[in-house]
Design an enzyme around this catalytic site. Structure first.
Site, PDB file in Angstrom:
ATOM      1  N   HIS A  16       2.048   4.321  -3.256  1.00 15.13           N
ATOM      2  CA  HIS A  16       2.006   5.788  -3.212  1.00 15.13           C
ATOM      3  C   HIS A  16       3.288   6.360  -3.821  1.00 15.13           C
ATOM      4  CE1 HIS A  16      -1.636   6.179  -0.915  1.00 15.13           C
ATOM      5  NE2 HIS A  16      -1.157   5.531   0.147  1.00 15.13           N
ATOM      6  N   HIS A  33       0.837  -1.203   0.000  1.00 14.19           N
ATOM      7  CA  HIS A  33       0.000   0.000   0.000  1.00 14.19           C
ATOM      8  C   HIS A  33       0.876   1.258   0.000  1.00 14.19           C
ATOM      9  CE1 HIS A  33      -3.647   2.341   1.381  1.00 14.19           C
ATOM     10  NE2 HIS A  33      -2.671   3.161   1.766  1.00 14.19           N
ATOM     11  N   GLU A  34       1.864   1.284   0.874  1.00  9.89           N
ATOM     12  CA  GLU A  34       2.730   2.456   0.969  1.00  9.89           C
ATOM     13  C   GLU A  34       3.637   2.600  -0.253  1.00  9.89           C
ATOM     14  OE1 GLU A  34       2.654   4.911   2.971  1.00  9.89           O
ATOM     15  OE2 GLU A  34       1.080   4.084   4.227  1.00  9.89           O
TER      16      GLU A  34
END
Length: 214
Positions: free
Chosen positions: A27, A23-24
């Site tokens: 980004h 998820h990170e």
């Protein structure tokens, strides 16, 4: 503890790390696509979990929530993004894409895991049982992270995307208002989780992963 008792905990931990680290990283990858190399220069575009683990968000909070409520949630160290560069290169749409990149990763991973589960036969031993449980947790955790982060409550991704959207629409003061109250976001999240309203917040998540796990 027996292998049958240990197996779900290991599967859950592995699925959680894959979900929150990816998820990170997403980004940072999308920001890099739009010209921001901040995460790349700091070595944060790697999927090596060690550089992303937050002792509180990746270990303590998930364990406490799991054993106290059965709810699984956590976070990794935020990947650094210099959003001004993203906006300069791709406008507010790029900023929204960066904000929602992690959520899209979670949803896609949940769909892939659910699809693989549909092709598997019943487990016949510890290895196949672990695979089944691991894939089930991938679905559950990624659906929870994806939907929960969509809520426009600071510091969740949904609040960032909404802030950039209203600025793009010509209402920058609304974004400033959201930023002002963002400092209380974590307190609001905790109150929601422990309040009766949590059932309303978590209902869409339960509905989606129950559908996917059929």
């Amino acid at each position: 503890m027996t292998p049958v008792e240990i197996l779900p905990m290991v599967a859950m931990g592995l699925a959680l790390v894959i979900a929150i680290v990816g998820h990170e990283v997403m980004h940072g990858l999308v920001a890099y696509k739009y010209g921001d190399d901040t995460a790349k220069n700091q070595g944060r575009l790697s999927f090596n979990p060690i550089i992303h683990i937050d002792p509180v968000g990746t270990i303590i909070v998930p364990l406490v929530l799991y054993f106290s409520t059965g709810f699984i949630f956590g976070w990794a160290k935020p990947v650094p993004v210099f959003m001004r560069t993203v906006v300069q290169n791709s406008g507010w749409a790029g900023a929204i894409h960066v904000s929602l990149a992690g959520i899209m990763y979670n949803f896609i991973l949940a769909l892939i895991a659910a699809g693989i589960l549909q092709t598997l036969s019943a487990p016949t031993g510890y290895v196949t049982l672990f695979i089944h449980v691991f894939l089930q947790y991938l679905v559950i955790i990624n659906v929870i992270l994806g939907i929960f982060n969509l809520y426009p409550i600071p510091p969740l991704d949904g609040s960032h995307a909404l802030g950039y959207a209203v600025t793009w629409a010509g209402y920058p003061k609304l974004m400033h208002f959201m930023d002002k109250w963002g400092r209380y976001g974590f307190i609001i999240l905790v109150l929601i989780i422990i309040s009766p309203f949590s059932n309303l917040i978590f209902a869409p998540m339960r509905a989606v992963f129950q559908y996917l796990l059929g």
